[in-house]
Design an enzyme around this catalytic site. Structure first.
Site, PDB file in Angstrom:
ATOM      1  N   GLY A  11       0.822  -1.216   0.000  1.00 59.89           N
ATOM      2  CA  GLY A  11       0.000   0.000   0.000  1.00 59.89           C
ATOM      3  C   GLY A  11       0.849   1.256   0.000  1.00 59.89           C
ATOM      4  CB  VAL A  16      -0.973   5.176   5.777  1.00 58.69           C
ATOM      5  CG1 VAL A  16      -0.032   4.409   6.679  1.00 58.69           C
ATOM      6  CG2 VAL A  16      -2.077   5.829   6.590  1.00 58.69           C
ATOM      7  N   GLY A  17       0.833   4.789   3.322  1.00 57.13           N
ATOM      8  CA  GLY A  17       1.960   4.079   2.702  1.00 57.13           C
ATOM      9  C   GLY A  17       2.977   5.027   2.089  1.00 57.13           C
ATOM     10  CB  SER A 108      -9.151   2.773  11.315  1.00 58.74           C
ATOM     11  OG  SER A 108     -10.306   3.414  11.774  1.00 58.74           O
ATOM     12  CB  SER A 109      -9.597   5.248  16.195  1.00 57.76           C
ATOM     13  OG  SER A 109     -10.207   6.175  15.330  1.00 57.76           O
ATOM     14  CB  CYS A 110     -13.836   3.107  13.016  1.00 59.68           C
ATOM     15  SG  CYS A 110     -13.169   2.025  11.781  1.00 59.68           S
ATOM     16  CE1 TYR A 137     -10.945   0.330   6.610  1.00 62.04           C
ATOM     17  CE2 TYR A 137     -11.403   1.258   8.772  1.00 62.04           C
ATOM     18  CZ  TYR A 137     -10.523   1.030   7.733  1.00 62.04           C
ATOM     19  OH  TYR A 137      -9.234   1.489   7.813  1.00 62.04           O
ATOM     20  CE  LYS A 141      -8.015  -1.759   8.002  1.00 60.64           C
ATOM     21  NZ  LYS A 141      -6.709  -2.074   7.406  1.00 60.64           N
ATOM     22  CG  HIS A 180     -11.477  10.113   6.472  1.00 64.76           C
ATOM     23  ND1 HIS A 180     -12.308   9.546   7.405  1.00 64.76           N
ATOM     24  CD2 HIS A 180     -10.818   9.098   5.885  1.00 64.76           C
ATOM     25  CE1 HIS A 180     -12.140   8.235   7.399  1.00 64.76           C
ATOM     26  NE2 HIS A 180     -11.248   7.932   6.485  1.00 64.76           N
TER      27      HIS A 180
HETATM   28  P1  GDP Z   1     -15.652   9.209  10.575  1.00 66.36           P
HETATM   29  O1  GDP Z   1     -14.603   9.763  11.508  1.00 66.36           O
HETATM   30  O2  GDP Z   1     -15.493   7.755  10.311  1.00 66.36           O
HETATM   31  O3  GDP Z   1     -17.033   9.560  11.025  1.00 66.36           O
HETATM   32  O4  GDP Z   1     -15.428   9.839   9.133  1.00 66.36           O
HETATM   33  P2  GDP Z   1     -15.366  11.283   8.467  1.00 66.36           P
HETATM   34  O5  GDP Z   1     -14.001  11.871   8.587  1.00 66.36           O
HETATM   35  O6  GDP Z   1     -15.876  11.076   7.069  1.00 66.36           O
HETATM   36  O7  GDP Z   1     -16.429  12.189   9.227  1.00 66.36           O
HETATM   37  C1  GDP Z   1     -16.185  12.761  10.471  1.00 66.36           C
HETATM   38  C2  GDP Z   1     -17.270  13.750  10.834  1.00 66.36           C
HETATM   39  O8  GDP Z   1     -17.150  14.915  10.012  1.00 66.36           O
HETATM   40  C3  GDP Z   1     -18.700  13.243  10.631  1.00 66.36           C
HETATM   41  O9  GDP Z   1     -19.485  13.735  11.700  1.00 66.36           O
HETATM   42  C4  GDP Z   1     -19.107  13.915   9.336  1.00 66.36           C
HETATM   43  O10 GDP Z   1     -20.514  14.096   9.199  1.00 66.36           O
HETATM   44  C5  GDP Z   1     -18.401  15.262   9.488  1.00 66.36           C
HETATM   45  N1  GDP Z   1     -18.226  16.005   8.229  1.00 66.36           N
HETATM   46  C6  GDP Z   1     -18.559  17.320   8.052  1.00 66.36           C
HETATM   47  N2  GDP Z   1     -18.360  17.700   6.789  1.00 66.36           N
HETATM   48  C7  GDP Z   1     -17.847  16.622   6.139  1.00 66.36           C
HETATM   49  C8  GDP Z   1     -17.438  16.410   4.794  1.00 66.36           C
HETATM   50  O11 GDP Z   1     -17.509  17.285   3.937  1.00 66.36           O
HETATM   51  N3  GDP Z   1     -16.966  15.159   4.492  1.00 66.36           N
HETATM   52  C9  GDP Z   1     -16.866  14.168   5.421  1.00 66.36           C
HETATM   53  N4  GDP Z   1     -16.355  12.974   5.063  1.00 66.36           N
HETATM   54  N5  GDP Z   1     -17.289  14.342   6.708  1.00 66.36           N
HETATM   55  C10 GDP Z   1     -17.764  15.538   7.058  1.00 66.36           C
END
Ligand code: GDP
Length: 320
Positions: A11, A16-17, A108-110, A137, A141, A180
């Site tokens: 990766g 990360v990679g 990942s922390s999830c 996911y 993990k 993200h």
């Molecule tokens: P998570 O940490 O697995 O929930 O992943 P994300 O990084 O995609 O989302 C983190 C938080 O940011 C969630 O509450 C999303 O609803 C919020 N968020 C706000 N705006 C955005 C956006 O434009 N994209 C994403 N991916 N998340 C968003």
């Protein structure tokens, strides 16, 4: 792991990679093996076996995975569970069969329960239900961690799993459908600024809290773990211990605060509009990083500095 050791970095193109690759090279590691997807499909067991038989890596860093933000996880649950289980199963099993000395599996922390006490400690794994938006996911993990643990127990392998918090930095995914939150906000505010818009949308209520780590600090932590003295490394894998290390900054921030910080750095003068029709996901995700800190590691890059560097990289590389 020595400078001349043969290291397979799976990766090497992703966020990360690619960062681990740069860090290994800058520290003088000279025998790193990589393969593009066109040369090696990690979901195919025989291809992985043939590759390991030919290359005989001594160390493996497993950063290959299907990853994505809340929307991507919610839209493609089949790919998130299938690809990740296939990739990690093939690599971990083959690493054992070919006598790999040390393997690092990135997660990942999830993996931690949705209602996990905060900050989340390694021993909180499997103590509650997972967040629905990324359960497939997370299950993949968790299977990878349990594979590392099972092979360590039965075959005395040295397989360690590290669970980074939300990462960001150069080479991140800036596609608004799959990214993200942090790269998404950089892009949204930048594009709104360039188009002279009065407002930009942020998903959810802005209330959830997330922890962020600049990916270069993660790369540093990974190399630190791979180069720990044998005595220290094996003490982390004692029977009954889950081979798990959290990697994070130890600080969290609400999405609202993050949005204002990014807006400031990008210099978007307009308003922020929160769209509560979009999911919030888990309320809080903050890792307890005391185990990693006790190994002498601490992140160096503050959030503001990391976002500034990432935004500059985007502009220098015409990412949008
Ligand atoms: P998570 O940490 O697995 O929930 O992943 P994300 O990084 O995609 O989302 C983190 C938080 O940011 C969630 O509450 C999303 O609803 C919020 N968020 C706000 N705006 C955005 C956006 O434009 N994209 C994403 N991916 N998340 C968003």
């Amino acid at each position: 792991m020595k400078k001349k050791s043969k290291i397979y970095l799976a990766g090497h193109i992703g966020l990360v990679g690619s960062t681990i690759m740069r860090k290994l090279e800058s520290e003088g590691y000279s025998n790193i093996v990589t393969r593009d997807l066109s040369e090696l499909d990690l979901t195919r067991q025989t291809e992985v076996e043939t590759f390991f038989a030919q290359e005989k890596p001594e160390y493996v860093i497993l950063a290959a995975a299907r990853v994505g933000g809340i929307l991507a996880n919610n839209t493609y649950p089949a790919e998130f569970i299938y690809d990740n289980i296939a990739i990690q199963t093939n690599i971990i099993h083959t690493a054992w069969k070919t006598g790999v000395k040390r393997l690092l599996f990135l997660g990942s922390s999830c993996i931690y329960p949705r209602e996990c006490p905060q900050p989340m400690k390694e021993e909180h794994l499997l103590t509650g239900l997972l967040e629905a938006t990324n359960e497939p996911y997370a299950i993949a993990k968790i299977s990878g961690i349990k594979m590392c643990q099972s092979y360590n127990r039965q075959y005395k392998t040295n397989f360690m799993a590290v669970m980074p918090t939300n990462l960001y930095g150069k080479n991140d995914n800036f596609n608004l459908e799959t990214s993200h939150v942090l790269p998404a906000l950089i892009r949204k505010f930048h594009e709104a600024k360039v188009a002279n818009k009065f407002k930009a949308e942020v998903w959810g209520t802005g209330k959830p809290r997330r922890e962020f780590l600049y990916v270069d600090d993660l790369a540093d932590a990974c190399i630190r773990v791979m180069t720990l003295e044998d005595k220290v490394f094996s003490s982390l894998l004692k029977d009954g211990t889950t081979p798990l290390l959290n990697i994070g900054s130890g600080k969290d921030i609400s999405i609202k605060e993050l949005a204002f910080l990014v807006k400031d750095i990008v210099e978007f003068p307009g308003d922020i509009e929160f769209n509560s029709e979009k999911p919030d996901g888990t309320f809080q995700k903050l890792l307890d990083v005391s185990r990693m800190n006790s190994l002498g590691w601490k992140p160096e890059t503050g959030l503001k500095e990391g976002i500034k560097r990432t935004y500059k990289w985007c502009l220098d590389n015409s990412i949008f």
